[in-house]
Design a protein around this motif. Sequence first.
Motif, PDB file in Angstrom:
ATOM      1  N   ASN A 102       0.852  -1.192   0.000  1.00 24.06           N
ATOM      2  CA  ASN A 102       0.000   0.000   0.000  1.00 24.06           C
ATOM      3  C   ASN A 102       0.886   1.240   0.000  1.00 24.06           C
ATOM      4  OD1 ASN A 102       0.463   1.029   2.723  1.00 24.06           O
ATOM      5  ND2 ASN A 102      -0.899  -0.566   3.498  1.00 24.06           N
TER       6      ASN A 102
ATOM      7  N   MET B 207       3.039   3.130   7.525  1.00 23.21           N
ATOM      8  CA  MET B 207       2.914   1.662   7.610  1.00 23.21           C
ATOM      9  C   MET B 207       4.172   0.987   7.078  1.00 23.21           C
ATOM     10  SD  MET B 207      -0.491  -0.475   6.717  1.00 23.21           S
ATOM     11  CE  MET B 207      -0.494  -2.266   6.827  1.00 23.21           C
TER      12      MET B 207
ATOM     13  N   SER C  56      -4.461   1.773   1.578  1.00 21.66           N
ATOM     14  CA  SER C  56      -4.579   0.504   2.291  1.00 21.66           C
ATOM     15  C   SER C  56      -5.263  -0.488   1.369  1.00 21.66           C
ATOM     16  CB  SER C  56      -5.398   0.672   3.580  1.00 21.66           C
ATOM     17  OG  SER C  56      -6.730   1.081   3.270  1.00 21.66           O
ATOM     18  N   ILE C  57      -5.094  -1.756   1.632  1.00 24.40           N
ATOM     19  CA  ILE C  57      -5.597  -2.807   0.751  1.00 24.40           C
ATOM     20  C   ILE C  57      -6.659  -3.587   1.510  1.00 24.40           C
ATOM     21  CG2 ILE C  57      -5.001  -4.861  -0.604  1.00 24.40           C
ATOM     22  CD1 ILE C  57      -2.028  -3.430  -0.370  1.00 24.40           C
TER      23      ILE C  57
ATOM     24  N   ALA D 206       4.966  -7.411   1.972  1.00 28.63           N
ATOM     25  CA  ALA D 206       4.413  -7.310   3.320  1.00 28.63           C
ATOM     26  C   ALA D 206       2.961  -6.847   3.315  1.00 28.63           C
ATOM     27  CB  ALA D 206       5.263  -6.368   4.174  1.00 28.63           C
ATOM     28  N   CYS D 207       2.124  -7.749   2.800  1.00 28.61           N
ATOM     29  CA  CYS D 207       0.667  -7.514   2.818  1.00 28.61           C
ATOM     30  C   CYS D 207       0.021  -8.899   2.886  1.00 28.61           C
ATOM     31  CB  CYS D 207       0.220  -6.798   1.556  1.00 28.61           C
ATOM     32  SG  CYS D 207      -1.577  -6.677   1.374  1.00 28.61           S
ATOM     33  N   PHE D 208      -1.031  -9.008   3.724  1.00 29.23           N
ATOM     34  CA  PHE D 208      -1.525 -10.360   3.995  1.00 29.23           C
ATOM     35  C   PHE D 208      -2.185 -11.035   2.812  1.00 29.23           C
ATOM     36  CE2 PHE D 208      -1.635 -13.455   7.186  1.00 29.23           C
ATOM     37  CZ  PHE D 208      -2.789 -14.208   7.044  1.00 29.23           C
TER      38      PHE D 208
ATOM     39  N   THR E 157      -8.029 -11.106  11.226  1.00 25.70           N
ATOM     40  CA  THR E 157      -7.674 -10.101  10.225  1.00 25.70           C
ATOM     41  C   THR E 157      -8.493  -8.831  10.410  1.00 25.70           C
ATOM     42  OG1 THR E 157      -7.233  -9.762   7.865  1.00 25.70           O
ATOM     43  CG2 THR E 157      -9.269 -10.935   8.441  1.00 25.70           C
ATOM     44  N   THR E 158      -8.431  -7.951   9.422  1.00 24.78           N
ATOM     45  CA  THR E 158      -9.073  -6.639   9.529  1.00 24.78           C
ATOM     46  C   THR E 158     -10.518  -6.709   9.041  1.00 24.78           C
ATOM     47  OG1 THR E 158      -8.103  -6.099   7.394  1.00 24.78           O
ATOM     48  CG2 THR E 158      -6.871  -5.427   9.352  1.00 24.78           C
TER      49      THR E 158
ATOM     50  N   THR F 252     -12.375  -9.199   3.652  1.00 25.46           N
ATOM     51  CA  THR F 252     -11.103  -9.737   3.139  1.00 25.46           C
ATOM     52  C   THR F 252     -10.864 -11.184   3.580  1.00 25.46           C
ATOM     53  OG1 THR F 252      -9.731  -9.038   5.021  1.00 25.46           O
ATOM     54  CG2 THR F 252     -10.095  -7.416   3.249  1.00 25.46           C
TER      55      THR F 252
ATOM     56  N   VAL G  99      -7.575  -1.079   8.122  1.00 15.74           N
ATOM     57  CA  VAL G  99      -6.118  -1.291   8.186  1.00 15.74           C
ATOM     58  C   VAL G  99      -5.407  -0.094   8.809  1.00 15.74           C
ATOM     59  CG1 VAL G  99      -4.038  -1.535   6.755  1.00 15.74           C
ATOM     60  CG2 VAL G  99      -6.052  -2.932   6.280  1.00 15.74           C
TER      61      VAL G  99
ATOM     62  N   GLY H 194      -3.586 -11.368  10.645  1.00 15.89           N
ATOM     63  CA  GLY H 194      -3.919 -11.264   9.222  1.00 15.89           C
ATOM     64  C   GLY H 194      -3.745  -9.893   8.618  1.00 15.89           C
ATOM     65  N   CYS H 195      -2.756  -9.152   9.089  1.00 18.09           N
ATOM     66  CA  CYS H 195      -2.465  -7.830   8.509  1.00 18.09           C
ATOM     67  C   CYS H 195      -1.063  -7.414   8.920  1.00 18.09           C
ATOM     68  CB  CYS H 195      -3.468  -6.793   9.002  1.00 18.09           C
ATOM     69  SG  CYS H 195      -3.158  -5.135   8.338  1.00 18.09           S
ATOM     70  N   ALA H 196      -0.322  -6.892   7.957  1.00 13.10           N
ATOM     71  CA  ALA H 196       1.037  -6.417   8.265  1.00 13.10           C
ATOM     72  C   ALA H 196       0.988  -5.314   9.324  1.00 13.10           C
ATOM     73  CB  ALA H 196       1.695  -5.906   7.000  1.00 13.10           C
TER      74      ALA H 196
HETATM   75  O1  LIG Z   1      -5.831  -7.616   3.836  1.00 12.64           O
HETATM   76  C1  LIG Z   1      -5.750  -6.904   4.845  1.00 12.64           C
HETATM   77  O2  LIG Z   1      -6.693  -6.501   5.490  1.00 12.64           O
HETATM   78  C2  LIG Z   1      -4.395  -6.531   5.367  1.00 12.64           C
HETATM   79  C3  LIG Z   1      -3.551  -5.993   4.271  1.00 12.64           C
HETATM   80  N1  LIG Z   1      -3.981  -4.691   3.748  1.00 12.64           N
HETATM   81  C4  LIG Z   1      -2.960  -3.812   3.799  1.00 12.64           C
HETATM   82  O3  LIG Z   1      -2.997  -2.632   3.404  1.00 12.64           O
HETATM   83  N2  LIG Z   1      -1.880  -4.427   4.358  1.00 12.64           N
HETATM   84  C5  LIG Z   1      -2.176  -5.676   4.730  1.00 12.64           C
HETATM   85  O4  LIG Z   1      -1.436  -6.485   5.321  1.00 12.64           O
END
Ligand SMILES: O=C(O)C[C@H]1NC(=O)NC1=O
Length: 243
Positions: free
Chosen positions: A9, A14, A43-44, A75-77, A115-116, A120, A147, A180-182
Amino acid sequence: MKLLLINPNTTQAMTDAIAEAARAVASPGTEIVAVQPSFGPVSIESHYDEAFAAAGVAEQVRLAAAWRPDAVVIACFGDPGLEAAREATDAPVLGIAEPAFHAAGMLATGFSVITTMTRTCIMAERLLQRYGADQHCRGVHGTDIPVLDLEGCGVETLQQIEDAAREALARDRSGAIVLGCAGMAPLCATLSQRLGVPVIDGVAVAAKFAEALVGLGLRTSKHGDYAPPLPKPFVGWASPLRW
Ligand SMILES: O=C(O)C[C@H]1NC(=O)NC1=O
């Protein structure tokens, strides 16, 4: 060794927190360079976000080629862009979900993912199947914590995650928790201490697994579908990224 750490992201804070989590466990000889895409979501949290994030990962792996990283961590789940990155380099490339799942599967007969956003959860469930880890995962649970609300989160958010993890351990009969989230990486030690079970942060695990693969002299196969992309023109803003 040189480790390229990609936050897919576009939130610098972050990226910094992820880098801190990786550097906290890295060996003294590991140089970590943390980057993020030049475009894409802050954010993802959806399939749409992830589509841009995957392209951003491909951008950053391509741009980092001159630095010749020994390993790459995404580094993203959702592990976005993982296979594209593996085509683009012969260095080992790891997401954070895959290593976290495998580490948890070595520490307990069953684990749960916290997770968030609940929307997701399907992404984690699909990754569990893709990686063959679904036999060890007993549940994936969303908290609906955005996130970016994890950044510098207060005691209420930490308590919410702890409560969700405690409920999952009981309901799923799990023995370990995967974060479940970086963005949860800074919370790992506190949660592990409070819950009394292994709590796995994929950022830290990915960094150490990367060191292990490099130390063993193992690299991404270039035989078959992880061979370099076929050369072809790219059009528009992405044209410098052609192969
Ligand atoms: O999928 C997610 O909720 C977590 C995922 N989104 C992000 O911006 N960084 C993450 O690790």
